[in-house]
Design a protein around this motif. Structure first.
Motif, PDB file in Angstrom:
ATOM      1  N   SER A 124       0.831  -1.210   0.000  1.00 58.24           N
ATOM      2  CA  SER A 124       0.000   0.000   0.000  1.00 58.24           C
ATOM      3  C   SER A 124       0.861   1.254   0.000  1.00 58.24           C
ATOM      4  CB  SER A 124      -0.939  -0.004   1.208  1.00 58.24           C
ATOM      5  OG  SER A 124      -0.211  -0.010   2.424  1.00 58.24           O
ATOM      6  N   VAL A 179       1.589   6.967  -6.942  1.00 53.74           N
ATOM      7  CA  VAL A 179       0.758   8.103  -7.349  1.00 53.74           C
ATOM      8  C   VAL A 179       1.617   9.357  -7.481  1.00 53.74           C
ATOM      9  CG1 VAL A 179      -1.194   9.568  -6.720  1.00 53.74           C
ATOM     10  CG2 VAL A 179      -1.302   7.113  -6.293  1.00 53.74           C
ATOM     11  N   PRO A 186      -7.989  11.979  -7.776  1.00 50.36           N
ATOM     12  CA  PRO A 186      -8.832  10.880  -7.289  1.00 50.36           C
ATOM     13  C   PRO A 186      -8.037   9.646  -6.866  1.00 50.36           C
ATOM     14  CG  PRO A 186      -9.775  11.858  -9.261  1.00 50.36           C
ATOM     15  CD  PRO A 186      -8.433  12.483  -9.082  1.00 50.36           C
ATOM     16  N   LEU A 187      -6.958   9.341  -7.596  1.00 53.16           N
ATOM     17  CA  LEU A 187      -6.115   8.209  -7.206  1.00 53.16           C
ATOM     18  C   LEU A 187      -5.494   8.440  -5.828  1.00 53.16           C
ATOM     19  CD1 LEU A 187      -4.052   7.043 -10.329  1.00 53.16           C
ATOM     20  CD2 LEU A 187      -5.644   5.687  -8.955  1.00 53.16           C
ATOM     21  N   ASP A 239      -4.741  11.953 -11.204  1.00 47.86           N
ATOM     22  CA  ASP A 239      -3.898  11.741 -10.022  1.00 47.86           C
ATOM     23  C   ASP A 239      -4.585  12.136  -8.710  1.00 47.86           C
ATOM     24  OD1 ASP A 239      -3.781  14.485 -10.337  1.00 47.86           O
ATOM     25  OD2 ASP A 239      -1.598  14.625 -10.290  1.00 47.86           O
ATOM     26  N   ARG A 244      -6.584  10.270  -3.368  1.00 46.43           N
ATOM     27  CA  ARG A 244      -7.578  10.147  -2.307  1.00 46.43           C
ATOM     28  C   ARG A 244      -7.970   8.687  -2.080  1.00 46.43           C
ATOM     29  NH1 ARG A 244      -8.916  15.090  -4.708  1.00 46.43           N
ATOM     30  NH2 ARG A 244     -10.250  14.108  -6.279  1.00 46.43           N
ATOM     31  N   ARG A 245      -8.094   7.948  -3.161  1.00 45.40           N
ATOM     32  CA  ARG A 245      -8.499   6.541  -3.036  1.00 45.40           C
ATOM     33  C   ARG A 245      -7.433   5.717  -2.314  1.00 45.40           C
ATOM     34  NH1 ARG A 245     -12.183   3.187  -5.333  1.00 45.40           N
ATOM     35  NH2 ARG A 245     -11.616   1.008  -5.606  1.00 45.40           N
ATOM     36  N   LEU A 246      -6.156   6.004  -2.576  1.00 46.02           N
ATOM     37  CA  LEU A 246      -5.059   5.231  -1.988  1.00 46.02           C
ATOM     38  C   LEU A 246      -4.508   5.856  -0.711  1.00 46.02           C
ATOM     39  CD1 LEU A 246      -3.135   4.226  -5.252  1.00 46.02           C
ATOM     40  CD2 LEU A 246      -4.729   2.854  -3.910  1.00 46.02           C
ATOM     41  N   ASN A 247      -5.165   6.917  -0.230  1.00 46.26           N
ATOM     42  CA  ASN A 247      -4.788   7.552   1.041  1.00 46.26           C
ATOM     43  C   ASN A 247      -3.316   7.965   1.041  1.00 46.26           C
ATOM     44  OD1 ASN A 247      -5.334   8.526   3.589  1.00 46.26           O
ATOM     45  ND2 ASN A 247      -4.970   6.565   4.619  1.00 46.26           N
TER      46      ASN A 247
END
Length: 255
Positions: free
Chosen positions: A27, A34, A76-77, A74, A79-82
């Motif tokens: 993770s 990102v 939205p990515l 980038d 935010r999705r991957l914290n």
């Protein structure tokens, strides 16, 4: 002693739970990926600049279009991957500003200054004016309003350069238009952010989708497009710049 053993037992009981809550290496790697993806925009900017130096203008705009896609994905990515929590060492906001300055400002400023569509003496002066005012604009903590409009012309020099190549209005008018946009950078007007502004969002997104299709078509055709395509692109551009001031004059409440 019981009292001596209790703290040890409690710590030993908590350790596995704490360990299980730690983010995995995968993770963390995805989160850092990102940042790499965002930074790729800087490499795209260099390729676009090389095309501009060769005066391959359509190719330059094509690469700037790729940079726009990266810029759209980038966030939205992240935010999705914290990403903020998993990779706190790197500032995604700073990285995004650096890349945006290259793709929205610096490469287009070179194209505007070097394309020979402005008055000869004005090209370098306009180019310098673009990068200096845009650097100040990017540093302005009040560049956006509470309702997500931009204050002043929002340094969208990639779009300004695109319309310059699309219309080629003649050296005097082109120079005056670019100078006017420089002045409007700090003018007391609000410019629509077509994605984040709530009011008429569905309509705004539909317009931007149409604009994107027409823009891709125009670049693919090396700007040899019909009057109707040019008119549609100009109408959408004027809407983005002047929609909010017109609505304010008409007394429409902001959302």
């Amino acid at each position: 002693m019981q009292t001596a053993g209790n703290p040890v037992n409690s710590v030993s009981c908590m350790t596995p739970a704490d360990t299980s809550q730690q983010p995995s290496n995968a993770s963390r790697a995805a989160a850092f990926g990102v940042h790499v993806f965002t930074a790729l925009g800087a490499g795209i900017a260099l390729i676009a600049l090389l095309e501009a130096v060769r005066e391959h203008w359509a190719a330059m705009f094509g690469w700037l279009g790729v940079a726009l896609i990266i810029d759209a994905i980038d966030g939205p990515l992240a935010r999705r991957l914290n990403v903020v929590a998993l990779q706190p060492r790197w500032s995604g906001e700073t990285l995004d500003l650096v890349v945006d300055f290259l793709t929205y400002v610096f490469v287009p400023a070179y194209a505007i200054a070097a394309c020979r569509l402005l008055l000869p003496i004005a090209g370098p002066l306009i180019g310098v004016g673009i990068v200096v005012t845009s650097a100040l604009y990017f540093a302005d903590k009040r560049m956006k309003t509470d309702d997500n409009h931009f204050r002043g012309f929002p340094a969208l020099w990639n779009a300004a350069a695109f319309y310059l190549f699309l219309l080629q209005p003649g050296p005097w008018l082109a120079t005056l238009a670019m100078a006017a946009l420089i002045v409007l950078t700090f003018a007391p007007i609000h410019v629509l952010h077509p994605v984040r502004v709530v009011r008429f969002r569905a309509f705004n997104l539909a317009l931007i989708a149409i604009w994107a299709v027409l823009t891709i078509f125009t670049v693919a055709m090396d700007f040899n497009v019909s009057v109707s395509v040019r008119a549609a692109l100009c109408a959408i551009g004027l809407y983005v710049i002047f929609a909010d001031p017109v609505l304010r004059l008409l007394g429409v409440a902001k959302a």
